[in-house]
Design an enzyme around this catalytic site. Structure first.
Site, PDB file in Angstrom:
ATOM      1  N   HIS A 111       0.832  -1.177   0.043  1.00 50.12           N
ATOM      2  CA  HIS A 111       0.060   0.036   0.089  1.00 50.12           C
ATOM      3  C   HIS A 111       0.845   1.185  -0.109  1.00 50.12           C
ATOM      4  O   HIS A 111       0.264   2.585  -0.092  1.00 50.12           O
ATOM      5  CB  HIS A 111      -0.870  -0.035   1.058  1.00 50.12           C
ATOM      6  CG  HIS A 111      -0.530   0.257   2.529  1.00 50.12           C
ATOM      7  ND1 HIS A 111      -0.573   1.631   3.090  1.00 50.12           N
ATOM      8  CD2 HIS A 111       0.233  -0.540   3.439  1.00 50.12           C
ATOM      9  CE1 HIS A 111      -0.135   1.525   4.355  1.00 50.12           C
ATOM     10  NE2 HIS A 111       0.298   0.217   4.607  1.00 50.12           N
ATOM     11  N   CYS A 136       1.801  11.194  16.545  1.00 54.06           N
ATOM     12  CA  CYS A 136       0.476  11.587  16.122  1.00 54.06           C
ATOM     13  C   CYS A 136      -0.376  11.266  17.207  1.00 54.06           C
ATOM     14  O   CYS A 136      -1.025  10.639  17.400  1.00 54.06           O
ATOM     15  CB  CYS A 136       0.215  10.315  15.005  1.00 54.06           C
ATOM     16  SG  CYS A 136       1.458  10.136  13.761  1.00 54.06           S
TER      17      CYS A 136
HETATM   18  C1  LIG Z   1       4.107   1.707   6.286  1.00 53.62           C
HETATM   19  C2  LIG Z   1       5.262   1.117   6.783  1.00 53.62           C
HETATM   20  C3  LIG Z   1       5.206   0.000   7.881  1.00 53.62           C
HETATM   21  C4  LIG Z   1       3.978  -0.746   8.045  1.00 53.62           C
HETATM   22  O1  LIG Z   1       3.439  -1.362   6.928  1.00 53.62           O
HETATM   23  P1  LIG Z   1       2.180  -2.093   6.710  1.00 53.62           P
HETATM   24  O2  LIG Z   1       2.025  -2.711   5.760  1.00 53.62           O
HETATM   25  O3  LIG Z   1       1.090  -0.866   6.852  1.00 53.62           O
HETATM   26  O4  LIG Z   1       1.877  -2.954   7.813  1.00 53.62           O
HETATM   27  C5  LIG Z   1       6.592  -0.567   8.188  1.00 53.62           C
HETATM   28  N1  LIG Z   1       7.595   0.070   8.143  1.00 53.62           N
HETATM   29  C6  LIG Z   1       7.777   1.146   7.299  1.00 53.62           C
HETATM   30  C7  LIG Z   1       9.095   1.825   6.963  1.00 53.62           C
HETATM   31  C8  LIG Z   1       6.560   1.815   6.879  1.00 53.62           C
HETATM   32  O5  LIG Z   1       6.547   3.141   6.160  1.00 53.62           O
END
Ligand SMILES: *Cc1c(COP(=O)(O)O)cnc(C)c1O
Length: 396
Positions: free
Chosen positions: A204, A329
């Site tokens: 995502h 946040c």
């Molecule tokens: C968004 C993010 C995550 C978490 O990923 P998810 O797929 O939302 O669990 C972990 N590490 C970094 C660096 C991120 O940017």
């Protein structure tokens, strides 16, 4: 309907690319089978789609398809990598090295392991957010089993020297994990060249669906042992049980494939937009860039703004621009994030900070509009601020 603000928060999540959605759709309805059903064509179709997705991902990072373990995202992949290695190697050693600027999904599993008797070293970073490789090398001990360093930071966009870190880890025979949630299909990643042993991915952040990711786990030279964190039906060679989420897996592969096809042109385009935004806003006094100026994600701009209140700035930007602050946040706190704190320079701490995350669908016109509004907001807040402080002074 009220108009939504311009989306510049691509480190939080990205919009789903319609080409990804189109690839996914048939697997919700027509091809709905369970890839573990080996007795009929519904299962075979689903299995074929998963196999193809695995091959696309393997090509993307230069590994073999068997080395890909599908997970629910990068959070789960990080948990599986860190806890899975810790559990499998605790007779070899109980020391882990990571960095203060990592994502919570790395820091929190490490903190949890500390409660079980593991020792964790949290390395500091330089003022520009980069890891000092000498510090890393000095931190490695005979009982170190794992080094975890992210490829690209989700707040300040800084790109760590992954190949150099991989070489140091290999030389000392310590496993190397990297959280590449922000990096996949944005910068080139090659697990052989970079000597990566485990790598977390998510869809995502690269215009794919939420709720799907993967962990790359090296099978040769060295073969990484991993204790499963979710047990059950034995999917993913026992490394992660649970019925495979076929449409999401197809979407992850498509998103990564598209990202790589456009990696050079898109990176250039985003650097151009980011430079434009920075040049405009930094014409004001008291604007500071957080993180290394060039060793950063193309779409990332993280700034600190002197003389304004953090929440007032975000509130002022909100109607036009959807961004995130560099603060923890929480509605009640404007304390700087652990990442900005780790940079250790006053302007990143004392001032309001904003993270702009430019993405595939942002246009030059949008960036112009955002720059204009950011400048107007900062100016008016500073003016209001100086009025209040002069009236305070006059009362004294
Ligand atoms: C968004 C993010 C995550 C978490 O990923 P998810 O797929 O939302 O669990 C972990 N590490 C970094 C660096 C991120 O940017």
């Amino acid at each position: 309907m009220s108009q939504l603000p311009i989306y510049l928060d691509c480190h939080a999540t990205t919009p789903l690319d319609e080409r990804v959605l189109l690839a996914m759709l048939p697997y919700f309805t027509k091809h709905f089978g369970n890839p573990s059903s080996i007795t009929h064509a519904y299962g075979w179709e689903a299995e074929a789609a998963v196999k193809q997705a695995r091959e696309i991902l393997a090509d993307a990072i230069n590994c073999t398809p068997e080395e890909i373990v599908f997970t629910s995202g990068a959070t789960e992949a990080n948990n599986l990598a860190i806890k899975g290695v810790a559990e499998a190697y605790f007779n070899t050693g109980r020391h882990i090295i990571t960095v203060q600027t990592e994502h919570r999904a790395v820091l929190d599993p490490c903190a949890y392991l500390e409660t079980l008797g593991f020792e964790v070293t949290y390395l500091t970073v330089e003022k520009d957010g980069l890891l000092n490789l000498n510090l890393l090398e000095q931190a490695i001990r005979p009982d170190t089993i794992l080094v975890s360093v992210m490829a690209a930071n989700n707040e300040i966009g800084v790109l760590q020297p992954i190949a150099e870190i991989g070489a140091i880890c290999r030389e000392h025979q310590v496993l190397f994990h990297t959280d590449a949630a922000q990096a996949i299909a944005k910068i080139p990643l090659d697990v052989e060249d970079m000597k990566i042993d485990l790598m977390s991915l998510t869809a995502h952040k690269v215009y794919g669906p939420k709720g799907i990711g993967a962990l790359y786990v090296r099978r040769r030279q060295p073969r990484v042992r991993l204790a499963a964190q979710i047990q059950g039906g034995g999917q993913e060679r026992g490394r992660r049980s649970g019925t495979l989420y076929v449409p999401q897996i197809v979407g992850l592969a498509k998103a990564v494939e598209l990202g790589l096809e456009e990696i050079d042109s898109e990176s250039k385009r985003q650097v151009h937009l980011r430079t434009k935004l920075w040049q405009r806003i930094s014409q004001l006094e008291g604007i500071y860039l957080n993180g290394h100026p060039t060793k950063r994600l193309s779409g990332n701009l993280n700034i600190s703004v002197e003389g304004v209140d953090g929440s007032a700035l975000l509130l002022g930007l909100q109607p036009v621009t959807a961004v995130s602050s560099g603060s923890a946040c929480s509605s009640t706190s404007t304390a700087p994030s652990h990442v900005l704190t780790a940079l250790g320079h006053p302007e990143s701490l004392a001032y309001a900070s904003v993270r702009f995350g430019i993405g595939r669908f942002n246009t030059e016109a949008e960036i112009n509009r955002v720059a204009q509004q950011a400048i107007a907001t900062i100016k008016s807040l500073r003016q209001a601020q100086s009025l209040t402080s002069s009236s305070v002074t006059s009362k004294l």
